[in-house]
Design an enzyme around this catalytic site. Sequence first.
Site, PDB file in Angstrom:
ATOM      1  N   LEU A  33       0.779  -1.436  -0.199  1.00  0.00           N
ATOM      2  CA  LEU A  33       0.234  -0.161  -0.196  1.00  0.00           C
ATOM      3  C   LEU A  33       0.899   1.236  -0.049  1.00  0.00           C
ATOM      4  CD1 LEU A  33      -2.744  -0.500   2.800  1.00  0.00           C
ATOM      5  CD2 LEU A  33      -2.512  -1.704   0.489  1.00  0.00           C
ATOM      6  N   HIS A  34       0.451   2.321  -0.574  1.00  0.00           N
ATOM      7  CA  HIS A  34       1.179   3.489  -0.614  1.00  0.00           C
ATOM      8  C   HIS A  34      -0.366   4.725  -0.429  1.00  0.00           C
ATOM      9  CE1 HIS A  34      -1.207   3.629  -4.746  1.00  0.00           C
ATOM     10  NE2 HIS A  34       0.603   2.374  -4.893  1.00  0.00           N
ATOM     11  N   HIS A  37      -3.521   3.857  -2.256  1.00  0.00           N
ATOM     12  CA  HIS A  37      -4.474   3.241  -1.666  1.00  0.00           C
ATOM     13  C   HIS A  37      -4.877   4.355  -0.862  1.00  0.00           C
ATOM     14  CE1 HIS A  37      -2.069   0.077  -3.333  1.00  0.00           C
ATOM     15  NE2 HIS A  37      -2.847  -0.047  -3.613  1.00  0.00           N
ATOM     16  N   GLN A  61      -5.144 -13.082 -12.133  1.00  0.00           N
ATOM     17  CA  GLN A  61      -4.427 -12.179 -12.829  1.00  0.00           C
ATOM     18  C   GLN A  61      -3.556 -11.898 -13.260  1.00  0.00           C
ATOM     19  OE1 GLN A  61      -5.868  -9.173  -9.717  1.00  0.00           O
ATOM     20  NE2 GLN A  61      -5.300  -7.701 -10.758  1.00  0.00           N
ATOM     21  N   LYS A 164      -5.936   5.556 -11.397  1.00  0.00           N
ATOM     22  CA  LYS A 164      -5.195   5.264 -12.370  1.00  0.00           C
ATOM     23  C   LYS A 164      -4.668   4.305 -13.154  1.00  0.00           C
ATOM     24  CE  LYS A 164      -0.552   3.180 -11.196  1.00  0.00           C
ATOM     25  NZ  LYS A 164      -0.374   2.277 -11.808  1.00  0.00           N
ATOM     26  N   ASP A 165      -5.423   3.377 -13.124  1.00  0.00           N
ATOM     27  CA  ASP A 165      -6.026   1.793 -13.587  1.00  0.00           C
ATOM     28  C   ASP A 165      -7.072   2.512 -14.519  1.00  0.00           C
ATOM     29  OD1 ASP A 165      -3.509  -0.555 -13.234  1.00  0.00           O
ATOM     30  OD2 ASP A 165      -4.468   0.349 -10.799  1.00  0.00           O
ATOM     31  N   GLN A 168      -9.002  -0.459 -15.943  1.00  0.00           N
ATOM     32  CA  GLN A 168      -9.918  -2.408 -14.920  1.00  0.00           C
ATOM     33  C   GLN A 168     -11.085  -0.893 -14.530  1.00  0.00           C
ATOM     34  OE1 GLN A 168      -7.531  -3.931 -12.007  1.00  0.00           O
ATOM     35  NE2 GLN A 168      -8.314  -2.149 -10.450  1.00  0.00           N
ATOM     36  N   SER A 200       2.239   3.959  -7.301  1.00  0.00           N
ATOM     37  CA  SER A 200       1.694   2.587  -8.159  1.00  0.00           C
ATOM     38  C   SER A 200       2.694   1.441  -7.414  1.00  0.00           C
ATOM     39  CB  SER A 200       2.431   2.589  -8.789  1.00  0.00           C
ATOM     40  OG  SER A 200       2.472   1.285  -9.545  1.00  0.00           O
ATOM     41  N   ARG A 202       4.405  -0.917  -7.693  1.00  0.00           N
ATOM     42  CA  ARG A 202       5.178  -1.080  -9.140  1.00  0.00           C
ATOM     43  C   ARG A 202       7.149  -0.440  -8.849  1.00  0.00           C
ATOM     44  NH1 ARG A 202       1.175  -4.195 -12.023  1.00  0.00           N
ATOM     45  NH2 ARG A 202       2.000  -5.700 -11.771  1.00  0.00           N
TER      46      ARG A 202
HETATM   47  O1  PAF Z   1      -5.935  -2.883  -8.554  1.00  0.00           O
HETATM   48  C1  PAF Z   1      -5.729  -3.988  -7.993  1.00  0.00           C
HETATM   49  O2  PAF Z   1      -5.015  -3.498  -7.219  1.00  0.00           O
HETATM   50  C2  PAF Z   1      -5.859  -5.132  -8.342  1.00  0.00           C
HETATM   51  O3  PAF Z   1      -6.518  -4.936  -9.850  1.00  0.00           O
HETATM   52  C3  PAF Z   1      -7.712  -5.567  -7.372  1.00  0.00           C
HETATM   53  C4  PAF Z   1      -8.356  -4.303  -7.767  1.00  0.00           C
HETATM   54  C5  PAF Z   1      -7.658  -5.523  -6.099  1.00  0.00           C
HETATM   55  C6  PAF Z   1      -7.911  -6.900  -7.899  1.00  0.00           C
HETATM   56  O4  PAF Z   1      -7.146  -8.070  -7.566  1.00  0.00           O
END
Ligand code: PAF
Length: 295
Positions: A33-34, A37, A61, A164-165, A168, A200, A202
Amino acid sequence: MIIFNSAEKLKNHLNELRSQGNTIGFAPTMGALHQGHISLIAIAKAQCDVVVCSIFVNPTQFNDLKDLDKYPRTLEADTALLESANCDILFAPEINEIYSAEELLLKQENKEDKSWMQGKNVDFGMMDKVMEGALRPGHFNGVAQVVSKLFRIVNPHKAFFGQKDFQQLSIIRSMVNQLELPIEIVACPIVRETDGLAMSSRNIRITPEEREMVPYIYKTLVAVSAIYLYSNIINIKKLVAGAFEETGIFELEYFELVDADTLQPIEDFKSAKSVVACVAVKLKNVRLIDNIVLY
Ligand code: PAF
């Protein structure tokens, strides 16, 4: 903060809270987490009585098992961060709380599991065929699979996702509509470092030399937002490709100007109601994505 590992116990606890009239907000995460989040938790706290955060590194995923292995797991630090953000509940399940052995076998055999659709024919059309979907086959099926499972456990009134996503977020919205789940999806703004780098999990894989260069990603998006009115799509794409190539450290995976609703590349700026510029670049150990809403 109460920590649950068991889906059943969490469900019972939340049923109790719901029956007392509390609204439930939910932020699903994969941990590491950052502040991005934490901003989801803060927005959820402002809108709901009880906030649940889940931490689950979802194997379905990931296309690349090496990427799954390398994904940072920092549960202790994450718990402390959530405590300090006044998160009410952390759900940190083991894998067998989420997936059956059959589902994991399908993943091992590289087969897409559709059982999460529960008899409905959820179809993302072309939305999951472009950008991340084109480069990471099956990725969005895995995301929809885990998010639908988590939604069925938490059954929140509202769920919070970072912009950011962007792709998604659109796919989860579409999934919720198609499954007719009574959940409001709340899009939360991208949180950036002071130099523009989008936060992120990452980012910890960025080397110190690369760290000097990565603000270039957002700078390029800002430049696009400044010039798009005076240019055209072909020229903008050429400029962006050239700009990343010149640096010698970024491999541009894609740069697309897409319709914010359909996620399909636009043909001109007149035909779309809202347009987002989306980018993905590869560095030595990490790939980064970012986006900017042009209008
Ligand atoms: O964005 C994410 O961290 C992931 O794709 C999620 C939504 C928690 C699903 O695993």
